[in-house]
Design a protein around this motif. Structure first.
Motif, PDB file in Angstrom:
ATOM      1  N   TYR A 178      -5.840 -55.636  39.586  1.00  0.00           N
ATOM      2  CA  TYR A 178      -6.210 -56.955  39.036  1.00  0.00           C
ATOM      3  C   TYR A 178      -5.090 -57.963  39.243  1.00  0.00           C
ATOM      4  CZ  TYR A 178      -3.062 -56.999  35.006  1.00  0.00           C
ATOM      5  OH  TYR A 178      -1.944 -57.044  34.225  1.00  0.00           O
ATOM      6  N   SER A 179      -5.471 -59.248  39.186  1.00  0.00           N
ATOM      7  CA  SER A 179      -4.449 -60.292  39.083  1.00  0.00           C
ATOM      8  C   SER A 179      -4.976 -61.412  38.205  1.00  0.00           C
ATOM      9  CB  SER A 179      -4.056 -60.827  40.464  1.00  0.00           C
ATOM     10  OG  SER A 179      -5.144 -61.507  41.037  1.00  0.00           O
ATOM     11  N   ILE A 180      -4.051 -62.050  37.503  1.00  0.00           N
ATOM     12  CA  ILE A 180      -4.376 -63.208  36.666  1.00  0.00           C
ATOM     13  C   ILE A 180      -3.444 -64.328  37.085  1.00  0.00           C
ATOM     14  CG2 ILE A 180      -4.141 -64.113  34.303  1.00  0.00           C
ATOM     15  CD1 ILE A 180      -5.397 -61.597  33.270  1.00  0.00           C
ATOM     16  N   THR A 181      -4.032 -65.499  37.405  1.00  0.00           N
ATOM     17  CA  THR A 181      -3.233 -66.626  37.883  1.00  0.00           C
ATOM     18  C   THR A 181      -3.521 -67.853  37.034  1.00  0.00           C
ATOM     19  OG1 THR A 181      -3.655 -65.736  40.086  1.00  0.00           O
ATOM     20  CG2 THR A 181      -2.564 -67.888  39.972  1.00  0.00           C
ATOM     21  N   PHE A 182      -2.484 -68.394  36.438  1.00  0.00           N
ATOM     22  CA  PHE A 182      -2.620 -69.638  35.680  1.00  0.00           C
ATOM     23  C   PHE A 182      -2.243 -70.814  36.583  1.00  0.00           C
ATOM     24  CE2 PHE A 182      -2.630 -66.691  32.227  1.00  0.00           C
ATOM     25  CZ  PHE A 182      -3.306 -67.317  31.186  1.00  0.00           C
ATOM     26  N   LYS A 217      -7.672 -72.263  31.181  1.00  0.00           N
ATOM     27  CA  LYS A 217      -8.315 -71.540  32.289  1.00  0.00           C
ATOM     28  C   LYS A 217      -7.305 -70.725  33.099  1.00  0.00           C
ATOM     29  CE  LYS A 217     -10.495 -74.056  35.586  1.00  0.00           C
ATOM     30  NZ  LYS A 217     -11.673 -74.810  36.038  1.00  0.00           N
ATOM     31  N   TYR A 218      -7.743 -69.563  33.570  1.00  0.00           N
ATOM     32  CA  TYR A 218      -6.968 -68.795  34.553  1.00  0.00           C
ATOM     33  C   TYR A 218      -7.952 -68.220  35.556  1.00  0.00           C
ATOM     34  CZ  TYR A 218      -8.466 -64.885  31.566  1.00  0.00           C
ATOM     35  OH  TYR A 218      -9.213 -64.001  30.823  1.00  0.00           O
ATOM     36  N   LYS A 219      -7.420 -67.801  36.690  1.00  0.00           N
ATOM     37  CA  LYS A 219      -8.280 -67.169  37.687  1.00  0.00           C
ATOM     38  C   LYS A 219      -8.117 -65.660  37.544  1.00  0.00           C
ATOM     39  CE  LYS A 219      -9.051 -67.069  42.620  1.00  0.00           C
ATOM     40  NZ  LYS A 219      -8.280 -65.882  42.969  1.00  0.00           N
ATOM     41  N   PHE A 220      -9.229 -64.988  37.405  1.00  0.00           N
ATOM     42  CA  PHE A 220      -9.178 -63.536  37.228  1.00  0.00           C
ATOM     43  C   PHE A 220      -9.738 -62.854  38.461  1.00  0.00           C
ATOM     44  CE2 PHE A 220     -10.966 -59.523  35.325  1.00  0.00           C
ATOM     45  CZ  PHE A 220      -9.733 -58.926  35.145  1.00  0.00           C
ATOM     46  N   HIS A 221      -8.955 -61.911  38.976  1.00  0.00           N
ATOM     47  CA  HIS A 221      -9.436 -61.096  40.091  1.00  0.00           C
ATOM     48  C   HIS A 221      -9.365 -59.639  39.667  1.00  0.00           C
ATOM     49  CE1 HIS A 221      -9.997 -59.412  44.065  1.00  0.00           C
ATOM     50  NE2 HIS A 221      -8.942 -58.655  43.826  1.00  0.00           N
TER      51      HIS A 221
END
Ligand code: SAM
Length: 326
Positions: free
Chosen positions: A208-212, A230-234
């Motif tokens: 996984y990755s989480i990007t703010f 908001k963050y982008k979740f992969h």
């Protein structure tokens, strides 16, 4: 969170609608995996662990004959769990048209995945935005529900205060007094802690990755603006879309405004440790296989999958008021 008081919206109406559409399109586009694809998934054991956690919640809180509302039901991955609990009626709602179609296929029992007997309960499936639509207007003939479930999805309502409120207003309006709301969602405490521990704006591991975004470079989240963070979740082989931080103490407070009282909240790691102590759930864990059984050389959850599961929590809320007399 006082009545009438409210936080300002953090995003324009159309931007926020676009985000909801992006989430819907993302899930709609994910086709139903074959059994083989599923077994080869890099997160197969994480999926199994998630299924075990949802099964435990269903077994703990559903009663035979219950009327179930499954908000953000997805492709109907939980239908079997409800069947095992011998529920009496099921309504599934999801924003993604493709998922509702797959759910219907699964319910009708004619997918590759599921050559099995038909489900024992009648069901109704609806495509709608659960966080924008007044669902009580659609479901007045189906309500009240004994139990409402929202698995891995309530955080999509936290893009604005209005949507978070509509989500809770729907649940409260549709549950009977004494009815139960069960769910799973990202654990904001863990996410924010990880972000602060990391140097940049992104963290994660092989699954996984989480990007703010750069707007959070300070890594500060003022209490006055708790929505729309908001963050982008992969998640490998599963998710790639925007998500929103849900500070749990505020979720609890907001839910109370809608007569929903907290019964339980546990991070997944704590949940696993606690419910593995119970023989019936340990047995279920062995049958589902997420942690292996130590026999037959069966493999198990990787360290990275176990770390990813730490990003989530399970919760149970109860609608205030006495249950109707039998
Ligand atoms: N609950 C299912 C499960 O546990 O397998 C699906 C979980 S999936 C991670 C998240 C689901 O939330 C997707 O099916 C997505 O379409 C749905 N969803 C996201 N936003 C929604 C909204 N505003 N209204 C209804 N469903 C929504």
């Amino acid at each position: 969170f006082g009545a009438g008081g409210g936080y300002g919206e953090q995003e324009g109406y159309s931007e926020e609608r676009n985000s909801a559409r992006r989430v819907a399109d993302h899930y709609s586009a994910r086709s139903n995996q074959t059994l083989e694809e599923r077994e080869n998934s890099p997160i197969i054991y994480l999926k199994k662990l998630n299924n075990w956690i949802k099964s435990v919640l269903v077994q703990l809180y559903a009663r035979p004959g219950d009327c179930v509302l499954d908000l953000a039901c997805g492709k109907g991955g939980d239908l079997i769990k409800w069947d095992k609990a011998k529920v009496g009626y099921y309504v599934g709602v999801d924003i993604a048209e493709g998922s509702i179609k797959d759910c219907m296929t699964r319910y009708n029992g004619d997918s590759d995945q599921q050559r099995r007997k038909k489900f024992s309960f009648p069901a109704r499936l609806i495509c709608a935005d659960c966080y924008e639509t007044r669902l009580d207007e659609y479901l007045c003939e189906d309500a009240p529900f004994d139990i409402c479930s929202c698995q891995f999805a309530i955080h999509y309502s936290w893009s604005t205060e209005a949507r978070a409120r509509q989500a809770l207003a729907n649940i409260s309006a549709l549950l009977r007094p004494g009815g139960t709301f069960i769910g799973t969602m990202p654990d904001a405490n863990v996410i924010i802690k990880r972000l602060r521990e990391t140097e940049g704006m992104e963290f994660g591991n092989s699954v996984y990755s989480i990007t703010f975004g750069e707007e959070y470079t300070e890594k500060k989240f003022p209490a006055s603006r708790p929505f729309g963070i908001k963050y982008k979740f992969h998640l490998e082989d599963a998710v790639d879309c925007p998500e929103w931080v849900v500070p749990f103490h505020l979720f609890k407070l907001l839910a109370e405004e809608y007569d929903l009282e907290l019964v339980l909240m546990k991070n997944f790691h704590e949940f696993v440790h606690e419910y593995m102590q119970r023989p019936e759930f340990l047995d279920l864990m062995r049958r589902l296989g997420p942690l292996g059984d130590g026999r037959s050389g069966q493999s198990t959850l990787s360290q990275d999958e176990w770390e990813a599961s730490y990003l989530y929590l399970a919760f149970v809320l109860r609608k205030r008021g006495p249950p109707p007399s039998q």
